[in-house]
Scaffold this motif. Structure first.
Motif, PDB file in Angstrom:
ATOM      1  N   GLN A  45       0.822  -1.205   0.000  1.00 51.69           N
ATOM      2  CA  GLN A  45       0.000   0.000   0.000  1.00 51.69           C
ATOM      3  C   GLN A  45       0.859   1.258   0.000  1.00 51.69           C
ATOM      4  OE1 GLN A  45      -2.543  -0.273   3.419  1.00 51.69           O
ATOM      5  NE2 GLN A  45      -4.248  -0.948   2.171  1.00 51.69           N
ATOM      6  N   THR A  46       0.402   2.243  -0.753  1.00 51.87           N
ATOM      7  CA  THR A  46       1.079   3.531  -0.738  1.00 51.87           C
ATOM      8  C   THR A  46       0.641   4.309   0.505  1.00 51.87           C
ATOM      9  OG1 THR A  46      -0.655   4.458  -2.135  1.00 51.87           O
ATOM     10  CG2 THR A  46       1.319   3.630  -3.246  1.00 51.87           C
ATOM     11  N   LEU A  47       1.310   5.419   0.743  1.00 48.63           N
ATOM     12  CA  LEU A  47       1.013   6.253   1.900  1.00 48.63           C
ATOM     13  C   LEU A  47      -0.081   7.266   1.577  1.00 48.63           C
ATOM     14  CD1 LEU A  47       4.673   7.010   2.980  1.00 48.63           C
ATOM     15  CD2 LEU A  47       3.046   5.557   4.202  1.00 48.63           C
ATOM     16  N   THR A  48      -0.873   7.579   2.582  1.00 49.29           N
ATOM     17  CA  THR A  48      -1.863   8.646   2.470  1.00 49.29           C
ATOM     18  C   THR A  48      -1.612   9.625   3.612  1.00 49.29           C
ATOM     19  OG1 THR A  48      -3.508   7.611   3.914  1.00 49.29           O
ATOM     20  CG2 THR A  48      -3.565   7.000   1.570  1.00 49.29           C
ATOM     21  N   ARG A  49      -2.307  10.741   3.577  1.00 47.53           N
ATOM     22  CA  ARG A  49      -2.163  11.726   4.664  1.00 47.53           C
ATOM     23  C   ARG A  49      -2.553  11.119   6.002  1.00 47.53           C
ATOM     24  NH1 ARG A  49      -5.426  16.667   3.114  1.00 47.53           N
ATOM     25  NH2 ARG A  49      -4.878  17.245   5.226  1.00 47.53           N
ATOM     26  N   ASP A  50      -3.478  10.166   5.991  1.00 47.92           N
ATOM     27  CA  ASP A  50      -3.901   9.523   7.239  1.00 47.92           C
ATOM     28  C   ASP A  50      -2.780   8.700   7.877  1.00 47.92           C
ATOM     29  OD1 ASP A  50      -6.453  10.588   7.038  1.00 47.92           O
ATOM     30  OD2 ASP A  50      -7.266   8.821   6.023  1.00 47.92           O
ATOM     31  N   ASN A  51      -1.789   8.288   7.078  1.00 47.68           N
ATOM     32  CA  ASN A  51      -0.673   7.498   7.599  1.00 47.68           C
ATOM     33  C   ASN A  51       0.418   8.362   8.210  1.00 47.68           C
ATOM     34  OD1 ASN A  51      -1.118   5.783   4.588  1.00 47.68           O
ATOM     35  ND2 ASN A  51      -1.690   4.909   6.557  1.00 47.68           N
ATOM     36  N   LEU A  52       0.315   9.664   8.033  1.00 47.23           N
ATOM     37  CA  LEU A  52       1.366  10.577   8.478  1.00 47.23           C
ATOM     38  C   LEU A  52       0.958  11.286   9.760  1.00 47.23           C
ATOM     39  CD1 LEU A  52       2.217  12.129   5.008  1.00 47.23           C
ATOM     40  CD2 LEU A  52       3.426  10.280   6.189  1.00 47.23           C
ATOM     41  N   MET A  53       1.950  11.659  10.522  1.00 41.40           N
ATOM     42  CA  MET A  53       1.723  12.388  11.771  1.00 41.40           C
ATOM     43  C   MET A  53       1.913  13.883  11.527  1.00 41.40           C
ATOM     44  SD  MET A  53       4.007   9.919  14.175  1.00 41.40           S
ATOM     45  CE  MET A  53       4.853   8.996  12.882  1.00 41.40           C
ATOM     46  N   GLY A  54       1.199  14.665  12.311  1.00 37.66           N
ATOM     47  CA  GLY A  54       1.409  16.104  12.283  1.00 37.66           C
ATOM     48  C   GLY A  54       2.799  16.425  12.831  1.00 37.66           C
ATOM     49  N   LEU A  55       3.251  17.634  12.602  1.00 41.75           N
ATOM     50  CA  LEU A  55       4.609  18.013  13.001  1.00 41.75           C
ATOM     51  C   LEU A  55       4.832  17.879  14.503  1.00 41.75           C
ATOM     52  CD1 LEU A  55       5.246  21.130  10.711  1.00 41.75           C
ATOM     53  CD2 LEU A  55       6.011  18.773  10.365  1.00 41.75           C
ATOM     54  N   GLU A  56       3.869  18.292  15.305  1.00 38.06           N
ATOM     55  CA  GLU A  56       4.025  18.187  16.768  1.00 38.06           C
ATOM     56  C   GLU A  56       4.064  16.737  17.221  1.00 38.06           C
ATOM     57  OE1 GLU A  56       1.681  20.389  19.602  1.00 38.06           O
ATOM     58  OE2 GLU A  56       1.621  22.099  18.226  1.00 38.06           O
ATOM     59  N   GLN A  57       3.145  15.946  16.702  1.00 41.38           N
ATOM     60  CA  GLN A  57       3.103  14.524  17.073  1.00 41.38           C
ATOM     61  C   GLN A  57       4.398  13.825  16.654  1.00 41.38           C
ATOM     62  OE1 GLN A  57      -0.008  12.289  15.156  1.00 41.38           O
ATOM     63  NE2 GLN A  57       0.354  10.475  16.403  1.00 41.38           N
ATOM     64  N   TYR A  58       4.862  14.124  15.436  1.00 45.50           N
ATOM     65  CA  TYR A  58       6.094  13.496  14.951  1.00 45.50           C
ATOM     66  C   TYR A  58       7.289  13.907  15.805  1.00 45.50           C
ATOM     67  CZ  TYR A  58       9.803  11.843  11.937  1.00 45.50           C
ATOM     68  OH  TYR A  58      10.921  11.192  11.455  1.00 45.50           O
ATOM     69  N   ALA A  59       7.353  15.165  16.185  1.00 47.25           N
ATOM     70  CA  ALA A  59       8.461  15.637  17.021  1.00 47.25           C
ATOM     71  C   ALA A  59       8.508  14.871  18.340  1.00 47.25           C
ATOM     72  CB  ALA A  59       8.339  17.137  17.274  1.00 47.25           C
ATOM     73  N   ALA A  60       7.345  14.554  18.877  1.00 46.71           N
ATOM     74  CA  ALA A  60       7.291  13.858  20.161  1.00 46.71           C
ATOM     75  C   ALA A  60       7.796  12.421  20.087  1.00 46.71           C
ATOM     76  CB  ALA A  60       5.862  13.882  20.704  1.00 46.71           C
ATOM     77  N   ILE A  61       7.562  11.750  18.961  1.00 47.12           N
ATOM     78  CA  ILE A  61       7.946  10.328  18.863  1.00 47.12           C
ATOM     79  C   ILE A  61       9.164  10.109  17.967  1.00 47.12           C
ATOM     80  CG2 ILE A  61       5.587   9.579  19.283  1.00 47.12           C
ATOM     81  CD1 ILE A  61       6.858   8.857  15.931  1.00 47.12           C
TER      82      ILE A  61
END
Length: 91
Positions: free
Chosen positions: A2-18
């Motif tokens: 499967q390709t990636l969609t926006r739903d598979n990505l984290m927002g900038l704040e969430q990504y920074a945390a993990i």
């Protein structure tokens, strides 16, 4: 694969945390997906997880949070996911 969609990505704040944990996970995953071909070259076999990491990093570095910019990144990287799954170049 499967390709990636926006739903598979984290927002900038969430990504920074993990990010430290996610990065460590992806780097461990990538170690099993490489083959050295001599002392100066290594082949890396990418997949959906490694492409998700790459997209997340590009969004972070470029501070992209608008839908259009996210879709542009997905348009650039999703053909590579399809190519990894099929072994064929994207058309």
């Amino acid at each position: 694969m499967q390709t990636l969609t926006r739903d598979n990505l984290m927002g900038l704040e969430q990504y920074a945390a993990i990010r430290p944990t996610f990065r460590a996970e992806v780097m461990a995953h990538k170690r099993d997906r490489q083959v050295a071909i001599g002392p100066y070259a290594t082949l890396y076999f990418e997949d959906r997880l490694t492409m998700q990491y790459q997209v997340q990093e590009m969004l972070r570095i470029e501070r992209v949070f608008e839908a259009e910019g996210i879709e542009d990144e997905l348009a650039a990287y999703n053909p590579l996911i399809r190519m990894a799954a099929t072994g064929k170049r994207p058309s």
